[in-house]
Motif scaffolding. Structure first.
Motif, PDB file in Angstrom:
ATOM      1  N   ALA A  76     -16.589  89.137 -17.737  1.00 45.58           N
ATOM      2  CA  ALA A  76     -17.460  88.111 -17.560  1.00 45.58           C
ATOM      3  C   ALA A  76     -18.825  88.380 -16.481  1.00 45.58           C
ATOM      4  CB  ALA A  76     -16.941  86.772 -16.668  1.00 45.58           C
ATOM      5  N   VAL A  77     -19.606  87.814 -16.276  1.00 46.98           N
ATOM      6  CA  VAL A  77     -20.854  87.951 -15.503  1.00 46.98           C
ATOM      7  C   VAL A  77     -20.759  86.747 -14.612  1.00 46.98           C
ATOM      8  CG1 VAL A  77     -23.393  87.965 -15.102  1.00 46.98           C
ATOM      9  CG2 VAL A  77     -22.138  89.330 -16.975  1.00 46.98           C
ATOM     10  N   LYS A  78     -20.564  86.995 -13.357  1.00 49.67           N
ATOM     11  CA  LYS A  78     -20.547  86.030 -12.277  1.00 49.67           C
ATOM     12  C   LYS A  78     -21.674  86.314 -11.076  1.00 49.67           C
ATOM     13  CE  LYS A  78     -17.488  83.810  -9.050  1.00 49.67           C
ATOM     14  NZ  LYS A  78     -16.083  83.849  -8.799  1.00 49.67           N
ATOM     15  N   ILE A  79     -22.433  85.507 -11.063  1.00 46.37           N
ATOM     16  CA  ILE A  79     -23.801  85.652 -10.078  1.00 46.37           C
ATOM     17  C   ILE A  79     -23.678  84.543  -9.227  1.00 46.37           C
ATOM     18  CG2 ILE A  79     -26.195  85.685  -9.935  1.00 46.37           C
ATOM     19  CD1 ILE A  79     -25.958  86.689 -13.082  1.00 46.37           C
ATOM     20  N   GLU A  80     -23.205  84.721  -7.958  1.00 40.13           N
ATOM     21  CA  GLU A  80     -22.813  83.611  -6.955  1.00 40.13           C
ATOM     22  C   GLU A  80     -22.929  84.070  -5.698  1.00 40.13           C
ATOM     23  OE1 GLU A  80     -18.987  80.775  -6.668  1.00 40.13           O
ATOM     24  OE2 GLU A  80     -18.315  83.259  -6.665  1.00 40.13           O
ATOM     25  N   GLY A  81     -23.678  82.981  -4.971  1.00 39.10           N
ATOM     26  CA  GLY A  81     -23.855  82.868  -3.562  1.00 39.10           C
ATOM     27  C   GLY A  81     -24.743  84.029  -2.963  1.00 39.10           C
ATOM     28  N   ASN A  82     -26.068  84.200  -3.675  1.00 40.42           N
ATOM     29  CA  ASN A  82     -27.123  85.176  -3.270  1.00 40.42           C
ATOM     30  C   ASN A  82     -28.106  84.358  -2.919  1.00 40.42           C
ATOM     31  OD1 ASN A  82     -25.640  87.807  -4.448  1.00 40.42           O
ATOM     32  ND2 ASN A  82     -25.513  86.299  -6.227  1.00 40.42           N
ATOM     33  N   GLY A 114     -24.698  78.573  -6.910  1.00 38.91           N
ATOM     34  CA  GLY A 114     -24.923  78.687  -5.373  1.00 38.91           C
ATOM     35  C   GLY A 114     -26.037  79.833  -4.950  1.00 38.91           C
ATOM     36  N   ASN A 115     -26.985  79.982  -5.747  1.00 37.59           N
ATOM     37  CA  ASN A 115     -28.076  80.752  -5.691  1.00 37.59           C
ATOM     38  C   ASN A 115     -29.311  80.069  -5.480  1.00 37.59           C
ATOM     39  OD1 ASN A 115     -26.696  83.255  -6.633  1.00 37.59           O
ATOM     40  ND2 ASN A 115     -26.556  82.194  -8.401  1.00 37.59           N
ATOM     41  N   PRO A 116     -29.540  79.806  -4.121  1.00 40.52           N
ATOM     42  CA  PRO A 116     -30.529  78.686  -3.571  1.00 40.52           C
ATOM     43  C   PRO A 116     -31.936  79.226  -3.855  1.00 40.52           C
ATOM     44  CG  PRO A 116     -29.687  79.865  -1.687  1.00 40.52           C
ATOM     45  CD  PRO A 116     -28.668  80.179  -2.782  1.00 40.52           C
ATOM     46  N   SER A 117     -32.242  80.247  -4.045  1.00 37.16           N
ATOM     47  CA  SER A 117     -33.651  81.028  -4.261  1.00 37.16           C
ATOM     48  C   SER A 117     -33.928  81.242  -5.690  1.00 37.16           C
ATOM     49  CB  SER A 117     -33.685  82.117  -3.207  1.00 37.16           C
ATOM     50  OG  SER A 117     -33.773  81.916  -1.847  1.00 37.16           O
ATOM     51  N   ASN A 159     -27.852  75.704  -8.242  1.00 38.57           N
ATOM     52  CA  ASN A 159     -28.904  76.468  -8.221  1.00 38.57           C
ATOM     53  C   ASN A 159     -30.205  75.635  -8.116  1.00 38.57           C
ATOM     54  OD1 ASN A 159     -27.665  79.187  -8.864  1.00 38.57           O
ATOM     55  ND2 ASN A 159     -26.968  77.791 -10.783  1.00 38.57           N
ATOM     56  N   PRO A 160     -30.882  75.050  -7.062  1.00 38.11           N
ATOM     57  CA  PRO A 160     -31.660  74.052  -6.731  1.00 38.11           C
ATOM     58  C   PRO A 160     -33.109  74.472  -7.313  1.00 38.11           C
ATOM     59  CG  PRO A 160     -31.078  75.248  -4.496  1.00 38.11           C
ATOM     60  CD  PRO A 160     -30.412  75.754  -5.792  1.00 38.11           C
ATOM     61  N   LYS A 161     -33.495  75.636  -7.577  1.00 38.91           N
ATOM     62  CA  LYS A 161     -34.641  75.776  -7.873  1.00 38.91           C
ATOM     63  C   LYS A 161     -34.987  76.033  -9.408  1.00 38.91           C
ATOM     64  CE  LYS A 161     -36.499  77.316  -3.406  1.00 38.91           C
ATOM     65  NZ  LYS A 161     -37.096  78.354  -2.693  1.00 38.91           N
ATOM     66  N   GLN A 207     -23.800  71.488 -12.402  1.00 39.45           N
ATOM     67  CA  GLN A 207     -23.404  70.632 -11.263  1.00 39.45           C
ATOM     68  C   GLN A 207     -24.463  70.873 -10.203  1.00 39.45           C
ATOM     69  OE1 GLN A 207     -19.566  70.512  -9.676  1.00 39.45           O
ATOM     70  NE2 GLN A 207     -20.084  69.585  -7.859  1.00 39.45           N
ATOM     71  N   ASP A 208     -25.174  69.812  -9.766  1.00 37.06           N
ATOM     72  CA  ASP A 208     -26.033  70.037  -8.397  1.00 37.06           C
ATOM     73  C   ASP A 208     -27.131  71.153  -8.783  1.00 37.06           C
ATOM     74  OD1 ASP A 208     -24.926  67.873  -6.826  1.00 37.06           O
ATOM     75  OD2 ASP A 208     -23.358  69.228  -6.179  1.00 37.06           O
ATOM     76  N   ASN A 209     -28.112  70.716  -9.909  1.00 40.21           N
ATOM     77  CA  ASN A 209     -29.253  71.685 -10.147  1.00 40.21           C
ATOM     78  C   ASN A 209     -30.283  70.516 -10.240  1.00 40.21           C
ATOM     79  OD1 ASN A 209     -27.771  74.264 -10.830  1.00 40.21           O
ATOM     80  ND2 ASN A 209     -26.802  73.000 -12.302  1.00 40.21           N
TER      81      ASN A 209
END
Length: 115
Positions: free
Chosen positions: A10-16, A44-47, A70-72, A97-99
């Motif tokens: 898998a590819v997991k990109i989290e919390g950066n 969880g990648n806010p930027s 991932n808000p942006k 969720q929460d985008n």
């Protein structure tokens, strides 16, 4: 340079907190999965503003796609070539969720079959 070819896991990109793009992943052509049945998780990648570096991934993902907190990111451009999705251990193929900026999932238009 960067990661290239077929990835068996898998590819997991989290919390950066500083990650703006997925540059360096543009040469990945296929993604496998993990024991929980997830193939691609971006969480969880806010930027982060773009995932278009994943545009060379052109297989059916054997597991699910999880895209959370991932808000942006406003669109899923770059996933157009993905042919299908499997399921994770919860039975999910897609989880969003929460985008708050996400306006379209048109980037998944190539996905065919049962989800």
């Amino acid at each position: 340079s960067g990661v290239r070819g077929n990835l068996p896991g898998a590819v997991k990109i989290e919390g950066n907190t500083r990650l703006v793009s997925l540059g360096g992943l543009q040469n990945i052509t296929a993604i496998g999965g993990n024991y929980g049945g997830i193939s691609l998780q971006v969480s969880g990648n806010p930027s982060l503003v773009s995932i278009d570096a994943l545009s060379a991934v052109c297989n059916k993902l054997p597991g699910s796609f999880v895209f959370t907190f991932n808000p942006k990111v406003s669109c899923l451009q770059g996933l157009d070539c993905i042919k299908g999705l499997g399921r994770d251990e919860l039975g999910d193929s897609l989880r969003f969720q929460d985008n708050p900026s996400l306006q379209s999932i048109q980037g998944l238009s190539g996905v065919r079959g049962n989800l």
